[in-house]
Write an enzyme that holds these catalytic residues in place. Structure first.
Site, PDB file in Angstrom:
ATOM      1  N   HIS A 231     -79.623   2.163 -51.341  1.00  0.00           N
ATOM      2  CA  HIS A 231     -79.336   3.449 -50.696  1.00  0.00           C
ATOM      3  C   HIS A 231     -78.280   4.268 -51.428  1.00  0.00           C
ATOM      4  CE1 HIS A 231     -80.975   2.607 -46.373  1.00  0.00           C
ATOM      5  NE2 HIS A 231     -81.602   1.863 -47.257  1.00  0.00           N
ATOM      6  N   ASP A 297     -89.442   7.073 -44.354  1.00  0.00           N
ATOM      7  CA  ASP A 297     -89.037   5.676 -44.361  1.00  0.00           C
ATOM      8  C   ASP A 297     -88.276   5.434 -43.061  1.00  0.00           C
ATOM      9  OD1 ASP A 297     -88.665   3.064 -45.099  1.00  0.00           O
ATOM     10  OD2 ASP A 297     -87.829   3.515 -47.050  1.00  0.00           O
TER      11      ASP A 297
END
Length: 784
Positions: A231, A297
């Site tokens: 991330h 997502d």
């Protein structure tokens, strides 16, 4: 064409009408609330087992999941997707089918139009459900260099999904590896965009041919995060994005026919992809003409507020995401649904954008037959066999073709039957079946929360298969150490049995997990590329005994092996080879299986000098006198040995001049100079010696698996479109320009003994979305 309405049949239910007309008829009848309902999803714990166990299977799942929320209220306006009915808890096919039927019936009954939901599941290493075949991880598919086999595997996975009423699979991952420390390297198809695109398109075709919507992820840039952290922000230029990151997605859309794309969690140059109209609308829709759905997502819509801070709250996050181009929010409705309705009514979002997204969702529901009369789950679905003999055969073929023989300097392998009386099998991955499977294989992904359910299917270990492969040998075993941690108490015992053996099988590597629960997998990023835990010490002490040792690395990422391989009798690399992986490894050791896997990622030499993949401009390689650090890998991209010596005899160019919009014919002659059959992966690379920008020193433009009998010579012809020599120019146009291109061929990017030059002639060509993406290959049937 004029249609006559069927008596009592709504136009959108009429299968004789064009899909677009059916969609418009339904859309015209829907309220804003009902439209918004089609853009959301629900994730329901359908079994007591799921509700009784803690633990996340998606990032920060516990933050957004509210088990007390009334399901009837969530379904009131309709719903777009049902999330992982089979994939959240260990349910049998019959239990999963019953749960899906119940949910679909509730979805249909809850809304005015009775529109069923699209059911989606994870399928990265097979159908991610209890008892299903756990195929090798994608990095292992990539090691096969075999698009046809990947297509067969994906079609089998798609059949299993469709047989129980699942419509969409969240796979494949098309992220191009940029940093081996990233935990999700195992989920990728490697570090070369051409290889990723070819194999990704093959997987997509297999899934789509089975009637399942394939979902490309993670669009785009996810694997290029800073320091390989999950991330983390992505800081790459537009040229790297265009030339390395985006091409596999383009190939899988245009050549695979994928109908869905999932956004990346990360931000690219400060803009979260979930908020990037430039990527989701500009590249996907306008440049490439993609007309499928963009799904978020998991939780990436509320993450725009809670993690990226580009929205004040979840409601504004929903508005930002829809404007950017996300059609469906997964896995639960947080920013969409009624919050989105309020944003439209407040004037923050145009209802036309809602209509645009709903059209795409309804069209896919039409294509799937969900607007027709008929069973929502196929008859007989309860009797599905997710681990059939046919599945096992494919899993075995992928595993066998993916094992890479890295080194064999003294010809220790293959081990002839009866030549070794005492074998020591040592290491934390030798007798643990979970170390053979990836992070998204159900036993690792979910069953850690349910330890009383075992693995759900039979999985032999390397120790089991070595004992079976060498029945006349005395096989002794010691774990030595765990995969992770600092306990060295078992090393002495392992060293003792190694010292007494004639040969050691030293089996080390990873155990996949989630969010720090493993050494590889989502959220399991590595600080460096040393073997996890104290495995380095185990390897060093076993090698120090002097007993010949075969190093077998079973892992999700490449680890630095430079200090071992010169001292090991032989070395194998297996990237999480799945439920048939142990048999494949044992077969390579004995010679029952001819090694033919090739590295889709480099193997680093040193743990702290990241070679940062083989796609390097000249200054990215070794620069004596400029830097004291040497990024040269231990084993290069494409490397892999066989048990027969392969000779590269000639590279012949059909015409040394090629128009900038033409095709180059390159013929490579290879021969098996040994007495054993082999299967060589012939690789063709291109170099651009002088260009407007610094280009990679070499880059893959074609490959072919070539079976070779002992003494056989074969010709492989590559028809390379000049478009594959294109790049993004200084003014950010994709061009093919006149000049010299050097083609080279060989068994790896680091070993290209054949070379020839081609002159591109004519005007500079500016390419558009119709550019040619694939090299056609032909293998001569005649032999010499």
């Amino acid at each position: 064409m004029t249609f006559v309405d069927a008596p009592g049949l709504a136009p959108w239910r009429d299968g004789g009408r064009p899909i677009a007309e059916r969609v418009e008829a339904l859309l015209a009848e829907m309220t804003l609330e009902e439209k918004a309902g089609q853009l959301g999803s629900v994730w329901v714990d359908t079994t007591p087992a799921a509700r009784a166990h803690d633990g996340n299977v998606a990032p920060m799942q516990d933050l957004f999941t509210d088990p007390g929320t009334d399901l009837a209220d969530r379904l009131r306006d309709g719903v777009g997707h049902l999330t992982r009915v089979f994939g959240t808890a260990p349910v049998s096919p019959a239990e999963g089918v019953a749960a899906l039927r119940r949910l679909q019936e509730r979805v249909v009954a809850a809304s005015r139009f009775g529109i069923p939901a699209i059911a989606h599941e994870e399928c990265l290493t097979g159908f991610a459900t209890y008892g299903a075949t756990a195929y090798p991880t994608p990095l292992a598919w990539a090691a096969t260099f075999d698009p046809d086999l990947v297509h067969r595997m994906a079609h089998a996975i798609g059949r299993d999904l469709r047989s129980v009423g699942v419509h969409q699979g969240l796979s494949p991952v098309l992220d191009v590896v940029r940093d081996y420390r990233w935990g999700r390297v195992e989920e990728t198809l490697g570090e070369d965009p051409y290889l990723v695109g070819r194999l990704g398109a093959a997987y997509v075709r297999g899934l789509e041919d089975a009637g399942v919507i394939a979902t490309l992820k993670h669009f785009a840039g996810y694997a290029a995060s800073r320091a390989g952290r999950n991330h983390a922000p992505v800081s790459i230029g537009p040229r790297e994005l265009a030339d390395v990151i985006l091409p596999p997605f383009e190939a899988a859309l245009r050549e695979g026919g994928a109908r869905s794309v999932m956004n990346s969690y990360t931000d690219v140059d400060g803009v979260p992809v979930g908020a990037s109209a430039e990527l989701l609308r500009g590249v996907l829709r306008h440049r490439w003409g993609f007309d499928g759905t963009v799904v978020s997502d998991y939780w990436s819509v509320p993450f725009l507020a809670s993690m990226h801070h580009v929205a004040r709250d979840e409601a504004e996050a929903g508005a930002v995401a829809l404007r950017a181009g996300i059609d469906v929010e997964l896995p639960e409705t947080v920013g969409y649904g009624r919050r989105l309705v309020a944003q439209v009514r407040a004037g923050h979002v145009e209802e036309a954008l809602v209509d645009e997204a709903v059209r795409r969702v309804l069209r896919q529901k039409c294509e799937l037959g969900l607007l027709d009369e008929g069973p929502l789950v196929p008859d007989g679905a309860e009797d599905a066999d997710f681990d059939s003999p046919a599945n096992r055969a494919i899993a075995r073929a992928v595993a066998e073709r993916s094992v890479v023989l890295l080194s064999n300097p003294r010809g220790t392998l293959p081990l002839a039957p009866g030549t070794t009386a005492r074998i020591a099998v040592v290491g934390p991955c030798a007798d643990d079946p979970t170390t053979l499977m990836g992070c998204y294989a159900f036993p690792n992904h979910v069953l850690g929360r349910f330890p009383d359910h075992g693995l759900g299917l039979p999985v032999a270990t390397v120790r089991d298969r070595v004992e079976a492969e060498f029945p006349d040998a005395e096989v002794r075993y010691a774990r030595g150490t765990e995969v992770s941690g600092d306990d060295v108490s078992g090393i002495a015992g392992a060293v003792a049995i190694a010292a007494e053996a004639e040969l050691v099988m030293l089996v080390v590597g990873d155990r996949a997990g989630l969010f720090g629960g493993g050494t590889s997998g989502e959220g399991c990023d590595a600080a460096d590329l040393r073997l996890p835990g104290v495995q380095h010490r185990l390897v060093e002490e076993v090698l120090a005994t002097g007993t010949p040792a075969v190093l077998v690395v079973v892992s999700g990422r490449p680890y630095a092996l430079g200090s071992y391989t010169g001292r090991a009798a032989a070395a194998l690399q297996a990237f999480f080879p799945g439920v048939e992986g142990a048999a494949a490894i044992a077969g390579v050791l004995s010679g029952r299986v001819t090694p033919s896997g090739r590295l889709p990622v480099q193997i680093p030499a040193a743990p702290s000098v990241n070679p940062s993949t083989y796609l390097q401009a000249p200054l990215g390689l070794r620069t004596d006198g400029i830097s004291a650090l040497d990024p040269t890998p231990a084993f290069p991209f494409g490397h892999g040995l066989s048990y027969a010596p392969i000779r590269y005899d000639a590279l012949t160019i059909g015409d040394p001049e090629c128009p900038t919009d033409g095709t180059v014919e390159a013929r490579v002659t290879v021969a098996n100079a040994g007495t054993r059959a082999a299967e060589e992966v012939v690789q063709l690379y291109a170099s651009d010696p002088v260009a407007q920008v610094a280009r990679p020193v070499t880059q893959l433009v074609g490959f072919a698996r070539v079976p070779l009998r002992p003494g056989e010579t074969r010709d492989v012809t590559f028809d390379v479109p000049a478009d594959l020599f294109s790049y993004t120019s200084v003014d950010h146009r994709r061009i093919v320009e006149p000049g010299t291109i050097v083609l080279s061929a060989g068994p790896s990017a680091g070993d290209r003994p054949l070379r020839a030059e081609v002159r591109l002639v004519g005007e500079t060509v500016v390419l558009d979305a119709a550019r040619r993406l694939t090299t056609r290959t032909r293998i001569a049937e005649t032999t010499r």
